[in-house]
Enzyme design. Structure first.
Site: not given
Length: 360
Positions: A69, A118, A215-216
């Protein structure tokens, strides 16, 4: 629920809190020499301290791993990867590297609340010489509930009434316990939304977590061979909220996909030849040393005819710490199938021949 990077882009979280929660939220500043494989994803047309919006990890000299994402709506020209810099405003350190290719997992479903698969790989425009982070093997036991992991990022350090603070300039980290999917799926928590390809970490009382802008980035655990990545920061309800844990993409679930994408023939060691010797209750397993290997992963499971589900569904593995010979006294009636793979970084050989251990 929210995707951390979507919040980075300014979509508001709907859940308000009664009081502000400190964070990564309640983390600490990382040491300058820690986490050399940690990378920031930044907008190509902005300075890193203004354009950082997701984290990633270097898992191969030419590849970084992040959440799928984080790449929604992006192209190889719109983002860059920053390596070698813990403090984003220290312009004299590290380097910004362009992207050659973005590879999302084919099962990524673009779900804005709890995305499946994801995971994305970013191929760098040139190989780099920074240390890489090893990924947890799909059959290892590194993510048992109660084990401690560490998450890190340059995201918001405070979350006040659904509004994130400015992002951190210096890389932050926080330790969190891994939580079982059963606990994470309880009615008062995610009520069944957490799939087997995901894992959770955090405290039931909240207060510590990854947050907006993280995120990530990785969830890592410390092993006898160094740090290994077990998760990718993916989604959650708010930040550090009681009863709602951080949810991560489970690395081991996607190990085969990752290695097939990043590993070239020259990266991959040849397969060892395995030998089994039984003397009474003592079993010795050895294998040929592979010249280009950095280590070996050992696999074992209950033996069964034609490698049935009795074997396949119960495989376990561990790193042999460079050893090419293992010896153990086993109990009567023990019946095991064993194999080994050589690895170099995150690139694995094919399995060796399968050996059988039978203790009368």
């Amino acid at each position: 629920m929210r995707l951390l990077s979507i919040l980075c882009l300014g979509v508001a979280v709907q859940t308000a809190w009664a009081s502000p929660t400190l964070r990564v939220i309640d983390g600490v500043r990382s040491k300058p020499d820690a986490w050399p494989w940690m990378a920031a994803i930044v907008y190509a047309n902005q300075q890193p301290n203004e354009g950082q919006f997701c984290g990633s990890t270097l898992i191969h000299p030419s590849w970084v791993l992040t959440a799928a994402h984080c790449t929604d709506g992006e192209t190889r020209d719109s983002i860059k990867v920053l390596l070698g810099r813990k403090k984003l405003t220290e312009e004299d350190k590290g380097e910004l590297i362009g992207i050659q290719r973005i590879v999302k997992h084919p099962f990524y479903d673009y779900n804005p609340e709890n995305p499946n698969a994801d995971l994305a790989l970013l191929q760098l425009e040139k190989p780099v010489s920074y240390p890489i982070l090893r990924l947890a093997d799909q059959y290892s036991d590194l993510i048992q509930p109660g084990e401690w992991g560490t998450v890190m990022g340059w995201g918001a350090q405070r979350y006040d009434h659904s509004r994130p603070s400015e992002y951190a300039d210096s890389l932050q980290e926080v330790r969190l316990p891994i939580v079982s999917n059963a606990v994470c799926n309880a009615p008062l928590s995610y009520h069944g939304d957490v799939q087997e390809s995901m894992l959770c970490a955090g405290f039931v009382e909240g207060g510590k977590d990854a947050c907006i802008g993280d995120s990530g980035g990785p969830l890592v655990v410390e092993t006898n061979t160094g740090w290994q990545q077990v998760g990718i920061m993916s989604w959650g309800e708010g930040c550090a909220q009681p009863d709602y844990y951080g949810v991560y993409t489970r690395i081991s679930f996607y190990q085969d996909f990752i290695t097939k994408q990043i590993c070239e023939p020259q990266d991959t060691p040849s397969s060892p030849q395995l030998f089994v010797h039984i003397q009474g209750h003592y079993a010795t397993v050895s294998w040929s040393k592979v010249k280009t290997a950095e280590g070996y992963q050992f696999y074992y499971a209950p033996s069964s005819a034609d490698l049935s589900s009795v074997t396949v569904d119960n495989i376990q593995s561990f790193d042999t710490l460079g050893k090419v010979r293992l010896s153990e006294r086993l109990n009567s009636g023990m019946n095991l199938s064993v194999a080994v793979r050589a690895y170099r970084g995150n690139c694995y050989s094919d399995y060796s021949n399968v050996g059988t251990i039978i203790i009368e």
